[in-house]
Write a protein that holds these residues in place. Structure first.
Motif, PDB file in Angstrom:
ATOM      1  N   LYS A 250      73.789  21.307  26.604  1.00 35.52           N
ATOM      2  CA  LYS A 250      75.225  21.563  26.507  1.00 35.52           C
ATOM      3  C   LYS A 250      75.718  21.323  25.091  1.00 35.52           C
ATOM      4  CE  LYS A 250      79.374  20.743  29.263  1.00 35.52           C
ATOM      5  NZ  LYS A 250      79.978  19.923  30.334  1.00 35.52           N
ATOM      6  N   HIS A 251      76.568  22.211  24.609  1.00 36.50           N
ATOM      7  CA  HIS A 251      77.196  22.129  23.291  1.00 36.50           C
ATOM      8  C   HIS A 251      76.184  22.234  22.142  1.00 36.50           C
ATOM      9  CE1 HIS A 251      80.611  20.980  25.626  1.00 36.50           C
ATOM     10  NE2 HIS A 251      80.152  19.773  25.911  1.00 36.50           N
ATOM     11  N   LYS A 252      74.975  22.732  22.420  1.00 41.20           N
ATOM     12  CA  LYS A 252      73.950  22.826  21.386  1.00 41.20           C
ATOM     13  C   LYS A 252      73.712  24.287  21.022  1.00 41.20           C
ATOM     14  CE  LYS A 252      70.420  21.667  18.790  1.00 41.20           C
ATOM     15  NZ  LYS A 252      70.617  20.990  17.495  1.00 41.20           N
ATOM     16  N   PHE A 253      73.849  24.597  19.724  1.00 42.21           N
ATOM     17  CA  PHE A 253      73.586  25.941  19.220  1.00 42.21           C
ATOM     18  C   PHE A 253      72.474  25.865  18.180  1.00 42.21           C
ATOM     19  CE2 PHE A 253      77.822  26.152  20.909  1.00 42.21           C
ATOM     20  CZ  PHE A 253      77.900  27.412  21.489  1.00 42.21           C
ATOM     21  N   THR A 254      71.758  26.968  18.003  1.00 44.74           N
ATOM     22  CA  THR A 254      70.677  27.035  17.024  1.00 44.74           C
ATOM     23  C   THR A 254      71.028  28.040  15.935  1.00 44.74           C
ATOM     24  OG1 THR A 254      69.513  28.814  18.201  1.00 44.74           O
ATOM     25  CG2 THR A 254      69.016  26.535  18.860  1.00 44.74           C
ATOM     26  N   PRO A 255      70.390  27.933  14.757  1.00 45.00           N
ATOM     27  CA  PRO A 255      70.643  28.925  13.708  1.00 45.00           C
ATOM     28  C   PRO A 255      70.390  30.353  14.177  1.00 45.00           C
ATOM     29  CG  PRO A 255      69.466  27.045  12.803  1.00 45.00           C
ATOM     30  CD  PRO A 255      69.515  26.841  14.283  1.00 45.00           C
ATOM     31  N   ALA A 256      69.352  30.553  15.000  1.00 46.57           N
ATOM     32  CA  ALA A 256      69.051  31.905  15.495  1.00 46.57           C
ATOM     33  C   ALA A 256      70.184  32.433  16.369  1.00 46.57           C
ATOM     34  CB  ALA A 256      67.740  31.895  16.284  1.00 46.57           C
ATOM     35  N   MET A 257      70.780  31.587  17.180  1.00 48.32           N
ATOM     36  CA  MET A 257      71.905  32.003  18.026  1.00 48.32           C
ATOM     37  C   MET A 257      73.105  32.401  17.164  1.00 48.32           C
ATOM     38  SD  MET A 257      71.673  29.091  21.018  1.00 48.32           S
ATOM     39  CE  MET A 257      73.204  29.586  21.796  1.00 48.32           C
ATOM     40  N   LEU A 258      73.389  31.597  16.122  1.00 47.26           N
ATOM     41  CA  LEU A 258      74.541  31.902  15.263  1.00 47.26           C
ATOM     42  C   LEU A 258      74.277  33.147  14.431  1.00 47.26           C
ATOM     43  CD1 LEU A 258      75.548  28.320  14.058  1.00 47.26           C
ATOM     44  CD2 LEU A 258      76.189  29.551  16.133  1.00 47.26           C
ATOM     45  N   ARG A 259      73.014  33.321  14.017  1.00 40.93           N
ATOM     46  CA  ARG A 259      72.665  34.518  13.247  1.00 40.93           C
ATOM     47  C   ARG A 259      72.851  35.768  14.107  1.00 40.93           C
ATOM     48  NH1 ARG A 259      68.119  32.845  12.042  1.00 40.93           N
ATOM     49  NH2 ARG A 259      68.736  31.702  10.170  1.00 40.93           N
ATOM     50  N   ALA A 260      72.439  35.687  15.370  1.00 39.87           N
ATOM     51  CA  ALA A 260      72.605  36.839  16.269  1.00 39.87           C
ATOM     52  C   ALA A 260      74.077  37.100  16.558  1.00 39.87           C
ATOM     53  CB  ALA A 260      71.844  36.580  17.573  1.00 39.87           C
ATOM     54  N   ALA A 261      74.870  36.040  16.662  1.00 43.02           N
ATOM     55  CA  ALA A 261      76.295  36.190  16.988  1.00 43.02           C
ATOM     56  C   ALA A 261      77.084  36.813  15.847  1.00 43.02           C
ATOM     57  CB  ALA A 261      76.891  34.831  17.341  1.00 43.02           C
ATOM     58  N   THR A 262      76.599  36.662  14.620  1.00 44.71           N
ATOM     59  CA  THR A 262      77.349  37.139  13.435  1.00 44.71           C
ATOM     60  C   THR A 262      76.675  38.315  12.746  1.00 44.71           C
ATOM     61  OG1 THR A 262      76.212  35.521  12.039  1.00 44.71           O
ATOM     62  CG2 THR A 262      78.310  34.845  13.006  1.00 44.71           C
ATOM     63  N   ASP A 263      75.719  38.975  13.458  1.00 38.63           N
ATOM     64  CA  ASP A 263      74.972  40.086  12.849  1.00 38.63           C
ATOM     65  C   ASP A 263      74.302  39.641  11.553  1.00 38.63           C
ATOM     66  OD1 ASP A 263      75.674  41.826  14.881  1.00 38.63           O
ATOM     67  OD2 ASP A 263      77.483  42.511  13.858  1.00 38.63           O
ATOM     68  N   GLY A 264      73.652  38.478  11.629  1.00 38.32           N
ATOM     69  CA  GLY A 264      72.942  37.988  10.459  1.00 38.32           C
ATOM     70  C   GLY A 264      73.871  37.478   9.371  1.00 38.32           C
ATOM     71  N   PHE A 265      75.006  36.872   9.767  1.00 41.40           N
ATOM     72  CA  PHE A 265      76.018  36.373   8.818  1.00 41.40           C
ATOM     73  C   PHE A 265      76.429  37.481   7.837  1.00 41.40           C
ATOM     74  CE2 PHE A 265      73.357  32.593   9.867  1.00 41.40           C
ATOM     75  CZ  PHE A 265      74.321  31.906  10.587  1.00 41.40           C
ATOM     76  N   SER A 266      76.753  38.623   8.417  1.00 38.08           N
ATOM     77  CA  SER A 266      77.116  39.784   7.596  1.00 38.08           C
ATOM     78  C   SER A 266      78.489  39.592   6.954  1.00 38.08           C
ATOM     79  CB  SER A 266      77.130  41.052   8.465  1.00 38.08           C
ATOM     80  OG  SER A 266      78.109  40.940   9.488  1.00 38.08           O
ATOM     81  N   GLU A 267      78.707  40.330   5.890  1.00 38.80           N
ATOM     82  CA  GLU A 267      79.965  40.244   5.150  1.00 38.80           C
ATOM     83  C   GLU A 267      81.153  40.668   6.011  1.00 38.80           C
ATOM     84  OE1 GLU A 267      80.733  39.161   2.132  1.00 38.80           O
ATOM     85  OE2 GLU A 267      78.672  38.513   1.726  1.00 38.80           O
ATOM     86  N   LYS A 268      80.924  41.619   6.910  1.00 42.76           N
ATOM     87  CA  LYS A 268      82.037  42.098   7.743  1.00 42.76           C
ATOM     88  C   LYS A 268      82.519  41.028   8.712  1.00 42.76           C
ATOM     89  CE  LYS A 268      79.209  44.144  11.420  1.00 42.76           C
ATOM     90  NZ  LYS A 268      78.904  45.374  12.193  1.00 42.76           N
ATOM     91  N   ASN A 269      81.660  40.044   8.999  1.00 42.04           N
ATOM     92  CA  ASN A 269      82.046  38.969   9.909  1.00 42.04           C
ATOM     93  C   ASN A 269      82.567  37.737   9.173  1.00 42.04           C
ATOM     94  OD1 ASN A 269      80.213  40.696  11.583  1.00 42.04           O
ATOM     95  ND2 ASN A 269      80.671  39.178  13.117  1.00 42.04           N
ATOM     96  N   LEU A 270      82.553  37.771   7.826  1.00 41.39           N
ATOM     97  CA  LEU A 270      83.029  36.627   7.047  1.00 41.39           C
ATOM     98  C   LEU A 270      84.555  36.637   7.015  1.00 41.39           C
ATOM     99  CD1 LEU A 270      82.294  34.219   5.250  1.00 41.39           C
ATOM    100  CD2 LEU A 270      82.308  35.789   3.297  1.00 41.39           C
ATOM    101  N   ILE A 271      85.171  35.594   7.567  1.00 37.58           N
ATOM    102  CA  ILE A 271      86.637  35.493   7.594  1.00 37.58           C
ATOM    103  C   ILE A 271      87.157  34.917   6.291  1.00 37.58           C
ATOM    104  CG2 ILE A 271      88.608  34.444   8.775  1.00 37.58           C
ATOM    105  CD1 ILE A 271      86.925  34.338  11.296  1.00 37.58           C
ATOM    106  N   VAL A 272      86.588  33.807   5.897  1.00 36.18           N
ATOM    107  CA  VAL A 272      87.042  33.159   4.666  1.00 36.18           C
ATOM    108  C   VAL A 272      85.886  32.374   4.071  1.00 36.18           C
ATOM    109  CG1 VAL A 272      87.870  31.090   5.859  1.00 36.18           C
ATOM    110  CG2 VAL A 272      88.821  31.669   3.635  1.00 36.18           C
ATOM    111  N   LYS A 273      85.874  32.315   2.757  1.00 38.90           N
ATOM    112  CA  LYS A 273      84.852  31.559   2.036  1.00 38.90           C
ATOM    113  C   LYS A 273      85.581  30.659   1.052  1.00 38.90           C
ATOM    114  CE  LYS A 273      80.570  32.323  -0.597  1.00 38.90           C
ATOM    115  NZ  LYS A 273      79.590  31.984   0.426  1.00 38.90           N
ATOM    116  N   CYS A 274      85.565  29.383   1.337  1.00 39.00           N
ATOM    117  CA  CYS A 274      86.264  28.450   0.472  1.00 39.00           C
ATOM    118  C   CYS A 274      85.327  27.304   0.100  1.00 39.00           C
ATOM    119  CB  CYS A 274      87.532  27.930   1.128  1.00 39.00           C
ATOM    120  SG  CYS A 274      87.279  27.228   2.768  1.00 39.00           S
ATOM    121  N   GLU A 275      85.847  26.336  -0.619  1.00 39.74           N
ATOM    122  CA  GLU A 275      85.012  25.262  -1.121  1.00 39.74           C
ATOM    123  C   GLU A 275      84.392  24.460   0.022  1.00 39.74           C
ATOM    124  OE1 GLU A 275      85.332  21.387  -4.097  1.00 39.74           O
ATOM    125  OE2 GLU A 275      87.084  22.629  -3.704  1.00 39.74           O
TER     126      GLU A 275
END
Length: 526
Positions: A250-275
């Motif tokens: 429960k409440h545990k996510f893996t890098p592979a799960m997040l990569r799949a959820a964001t299409d490989g951390f694509s630019e189109k899924n990037l909301i904001v990039k800050c410090e």
């Protein structure tokens, strides 16, 4: 006569019954035309008295028609098997390479039922016989040799059927397509006969198959087990979202799960990039829309341990004015927080894009305070951010506190100060809002000076404070914000006083709106 063979007796019987008939060229024709003589029953009875071992003697009641037919078939089969003197003896059935008549004689079940005792050898090889083992031939229990090789016989052979053939010393079942028998049933049988009797019969164990089974058992099976264990391990540690919900942590996510959820951390899924943080939008495998905050400000053991403890607390927060934290991802390469996405925007975007009226700003401020009260009462150790660019706003104007951090006990003074700054951002005009983001301290000093001189110049022009009551409410709100940002000892109001003040302003605003609507209705009636 007592020593006369069974064949001889049968042949004499047949000839006596058909003295005027010469053997026909067709056994089928003779079966259809010849009939037993009138004294056939008497003759059979005498034969049984002379030789009780005759097969038909043991049947009761006797079927005279079958016995007569079997004698006719025996006469023909003896001749077709090239026996030299069928009147005196019938030692062998030899129908090698004669598929047509072999099938015909095998169809005469009554003949095999009364098989002559003189037959010692049966050869039905090379006849392309099909089907299962011809069990009828084993009625000749006295035989010493049996050859069924080079046919197309199939199915299993139960070796128990040979147990009554005590005289059988020669057997050939080679070149058929029988099913391999179990060793427990056939081991003794194979010792009784030479293995050459079963060449390519399908009965002997195929050592190549056994070698293949050994290879599968010793090599392939362990490899399959290793692959299966590896695959299950990969699922557990990389993609547990493919497992049933009851097997997931429960409440545990893996890098592979997040990569799949964001299409490989694509630019189109990037909301904001800050410090120090990148925020992505994503969709989990079950369709849940999420916001993923990936932190880049160090990943030491101490930082990871602190982050893990924070996430355990954050996943327990539950309030309508707090974002729902679904879980986290933490390892040596990544720290990320997974938050359920809300259908809306940040408060900062809402203030910049639209022209929200005074009553909507009060509604948002009240919602923020309700979230603050919940955290202070239930989770006093949880710190949070109240900047307008970090506060989210749903489409129904429900504010959501979205940035959390484990702070220290009794941090209410700092949180009240943050609310005061937030409240200023909600009220003042765009130019002053920009000053807040650059230098809060100089802004607060500047705002104190300007409020006493010209309140209208400070307040956001989009609020359109048309009536004096609304101006007084705005003045009260500004004074409340000043009190919140005054960190002098004893000057800050407590959270209950702030909440009650904003609630009263909101209630007054609703009453004024209701009065305004009622006044319009009265005017429209007049």
């Amino acid at each position: 006569m007592a020593t006369m063979s069974a064949n001889f007796i049968l042949f004499l019987l047949t000839m006596a019954a058909c003295s005027s008939v010469i053997f026909s060229a067709s056994v089928v024709e003779d079966l259809n035309t010849l009939h037993p003589p009138s004294d056939f029953n008497t003759t059979i009875s005498k034969n049984c008295l002379l030789n009780p071992s005759l097969r038909y003697c043991s049947t009761s009641p006797m079927n005279l028609i079958e016995i007569f037919k079997s004698s006719i078939v025996a006469s023909h089969l003896c001749n077709d098997s090239r026996n030299p003197n069928c009147v005196e003896s019938f030692p062998k059935i030899d129908l090698r390479s004669r598929p047509n008549i072999a099938l015909l004689y095998l169809s005469f079940h009554f003949f095999w039922k009364y098989c002559p005792l003189s037959i010692l050898s049966i050869d039905l090889s090379n006849n392309s016989l099909k089907g299962s083992f011809p069990i009828d031939v084993l009625e000749c229990k006295q035989i010493e040799a049996l050859d069924l090789s080079r046919n197309d016989l199939i199915g299993e052979v139960s070796f128990r059927i040979f147990s009554d053939l005590a005289n059988l010393t020669t057997l050939n079942l080679s070149y058929n397509q029988f099913s391999e028998s179990r060793i427990s049933d056939s081991e003794l049988f194979f010792k009784r006969f030479n293995s050459s009797s079963f060449i390519s019969s399908g009965l002997l164990p195929d050592h190549r198959k056994y070698r293949m089974k050994v290879v599968i058992l010793l090599i392939v099976f362990p490899i399959l087990v290793i692959v299966l264990v590896w695959f299950l391990g990969w699922l557990c540690f990389h993609r547990p979202d493919f497992l049933p919900r009851m097997l997931r942590r429960k409440h545990k996510f893996t890098p592979a799960m997040l990569r799949a959820a964001t299409d490989g951390f694509s630019e189109k899924n990037l909301i904001v990039k800050c410090e120090g943080v990148d925020i992505y939008s994503g969709v989990l495998r079950d369709g849940t829309e999420v916001r993923i905050e990936i932190y880049r400000n160090g990943n030491s053991r101490e930082i990871r341990n602190e982050f893990i403890e924070e996430c355990k607390i954050f996943t327990q927060l539950f309030h309508k004015n707090l974002v729902k934290v679904l879980g986290s991802c933490h390892n040596r390469r990544m720290r990320a927080l997974v938050i359920e996405a809300s259908e809306g925007e940040s408060v900062d975007m809402w203030l910049s894009r639209s022209r929200p009226p005074w009553k909507q700003r009060l509604k948002v401020a009240k919602g923020v305070l309700e979230g603050m009260v919940y955290l202070q009462e239930q989770w006093p150790a949880v710190d949070y951010d109240l900047r307008t660019d970090s506060l989210l706003l749903s489409r129904k104007l429900v504010p959501l506190i979205s940035r959390f951090k484990l702070g220290h006990q009794n941090c209410s003074s700092r949180n009240i100060y943050k609310f005061g700054v937030f409240w200023f951002e909600m009220i003042v005009n765009r130019q002053l809002r920009d000053e807040i983001k650059q230098d809060e301290s100089s802004f607060i000093r500047n705002i104190k000076t300007q409020i006493s001189k010209n309140l209208q110049a400070v307040i956001n022009e989009c609020m359109e404070l048309q009536r004096e009551s609304m101006v007084n409410q705005a003045k009260t709100a500004m004074n409340l914000a000043l009190m919140c940002t005054d960190q002098s000892h004893g000057h800050q109001p407590n959270l209950k006083y702030i909440y009650d003040t904003v609630t009263r302003l909101s209630s007054n605003q609703k009453m004024q709106e209701a009065e305004k609507i009622r006044h319009k209705r009265i005017l429209s009636r007049n």
